[in-house]
Design an enzyme around this catalytic site. Structure first.
Site, PDB file in Angstrom:
ATOM      1  N   HIS A 148       0.814  -1.221   0.000  1.00 45.17           N
ATOM      2  CA  HIS A 148       0.000   0.000   0.000  1.00 45.17           C
ATOM      3  C   HIS A 148       0.845   1.267   0.000  1.00 45.17           C
ATOM      4  O   HIS A 148       0.342   2.349  -0.293  1.00 45.17           O
ATOM      5  CB  HIS A 148      -1.003  -0.012   1.164  1.00 45.17           C
ATOM      6  CG  HIS A 148      -0.422   0.273   2.510  1.00 45.17           C
ATOM      7  ND1 HIS A 148      -0.131  -0.710   3.438  1.00 45.17           N
ATOM      8  CD2 HIS A 148      -0.065   1.444   3.111  1.00 45.17           C
ATOM      9  CE1 HIS A 148       0.353  -0.162   4.530  1.00 45.17           C
ATOM     10  NE2 HIS A 148       0.404   1.152   4.358  1.00 45.17           N
ATOM     11  N   ASP A 152       0.083  -7.556   1.280  1.00 43.68           N
ATOM     12  CA  ASP A 152       0.530  -6.180   1.516  1.00 43.68           C
ATOM     13  C   ASP A 152       2.046  -6.090   1.551  1.00 43.68           C
ATOM     14  O   ASP A 152       2.626  -5.422   2.400  1.00 43.68           O
ATOM     15  CB  ASP A 152      -0.070  -5.600   2.804  1.00 43.68           C
ATOM     16  CG  ASP A 152       0.002  -4.076   2.821  1.00 43.68           C
ATOM     17  OD1 ASP A 152       0.241  -3.480   1.762  1.00 43.68           O
ATOM     18  OD2 ASP A 152      -0.153  -3.483   3.902  1.00 43.68           O
ATOM     19  N   SER A 197       4.676   2.474   7.842  1.00 48.20           N
ATOM     20  CA  SER A 197       4.301   1.317   7.026  1.00 48.20           C
ATOM     21  C   SER A 197       5.478   0.835   6.183  1.00 48.20           C
ATOM     22  O   SER A 197       6.149   1.622   5.512  1.00 48.20           O
ATOM     23  CB  SER A 197       3.140   1.678   6.105  1.00 48.20           C
ATOM     24  OG  SER A 197       1.973   1.935   6.845  1.00 48.20           O
TER      25      SER A 197
END
Length: 322
Positions: free
Chosen positions: A60, A90, A168
């Site tokens: 992402h 992911d 992230s």
């Protein structure tokens, strides 16, 4: 300085050079001048996987981006090329061309033997602030979060090490500095840190990343058949996944799996319904996909089928999924 603080300082100094800041841009053409403009999209974190320049991050972080740059904390940004992506996990792999002396792969740990209460440390770039260290513990194991594809990511690590937007794709480390997970999400009503963060376990990362480097995607084992959607399964109240079609000359056909068919009078005859693979219950397509992740093409599995109102078992060789 306490002994534990000395250890944490040493861990950060050893690990930080392996952690990178990732910025992404999209490309747009000006309607009048036809000039190309780069539009900033966002930023995240990644880490060095090997000495060939492969960088691991979250999918992402780079989703829908046209250009990505990697920075090691200095003023020099290296343009990165997308090598492969697994949206359902992911995870993504980028590659940069840079001085090999800058590449310091993180040592890999394991996640299968983690225990709640073990120390966990996260290094990342929250809100664009590079090389930020936060510490905490493994708060829970076996969590499940949803990927961008809607498929669940299972056995996720929960930690209270502070994770914020920008973290992230960064590493979650154990007290020895080994990678135990990739920070991927937070649970927060406000969108900022609220004490619950999630990381993809390193045991998943260790089999996904080599697949992405070699093939650009995850090569999955499959049954050489097509299946009804979960919506149809629910509408018909079926106990498992309905086989719609079977590829001719494939292993499923050789095992005599029955497809759904229509008679000359227009009556629909349901095919076999898969309700278990090697005693793993199968209720929908998500269950089927996750169960097949435990196998490779060429493996043989035992399918439990609902056929003609009774259960039966059939051995089937798995093939490479399309």
């Amino acid at each position: 300085i306490a002994e534990e603080e000395v250890a944490t300082i040493a861990l950060f100094k050893a690990s930080a050079p392996s952690v990178v800041h990732i910025t992404t841009h999209s490309v747009a053409r000006d309607y009048f001048s036809l000039d190309i403009h780069k539009i900033p999209r966002g930023s995240g974190t990644g880490f060095v996987w090997d000495e060939l320049g492969h960088i691991v991050t979250n999918y992402h972080v780079i989703k829908d981006a046209d250009i990505a740059y990697v920075s090691f904390g200095d003023q020099d940004d290296a343009a990165a090329k997308l090598v492969g992506a697994a949206p359902e996990k992911d995870l993504a792999v980028l590659k940069i061309d840079t001085d090999p002396a800058r590449l310091h792969p993180l040592p890999l740990g394991t996640s299968i033997d983690l225990e709640v209460g073990l120390k966990a440390l996260a290094i990342g770039n929250p809100f664009g602030l590079d090389h930020t260290l936060t510490t905490g513990i493994v708060s829970a194991l076996g969590r499940e979060i949803e990927s961008t594809t809607g498929l669940p990511i299972k056995d996720v690590i929960q930690t209270d090490a502070a994770i914020n937007p920008g973290n992230s794709g960064g590493p979650l480390l154990d007290s020895s500095g080994k990678l135990i997970g990739v920070n991927t999400a937070i649970y927060s009503p406000s969108g900022t840190y609220a004490g619950i963060g999630f990381a993809i376990p390193v045991d998943v990362v260790k089999w996904v990343v080599p697949e992405l480097i070699q093939h650009g995607k995850i090569i999955r084992a499959g049954l050489a058949a097509s299946f009804a959607s979960d919506r149809i399964i629910a509408q018909l109240g079926l106990p498992g996944v309905l086989i719609l079609d079977v590829q001719p000359n494939g292993a499923a056909s050789a095992a005599s799996l029955r497809p759904t068919r229509r008679t000359q009078r227009g009556q629909i005859i349901l095919g076999d319904i898969i309700i278990a693979i090697d005693d793993i219950p199968i209720r929908d397509n998500k269950d089927l996909l996750l169960a097949l992740e435990n196998y490779k093409a060429g493996d043989q599995v035992s399918l439990t089928l609902w056929r003609d109102g009774t259960e039966s078992r059939v051995d089937v060789d798995l093939e490479v999924a399309d």
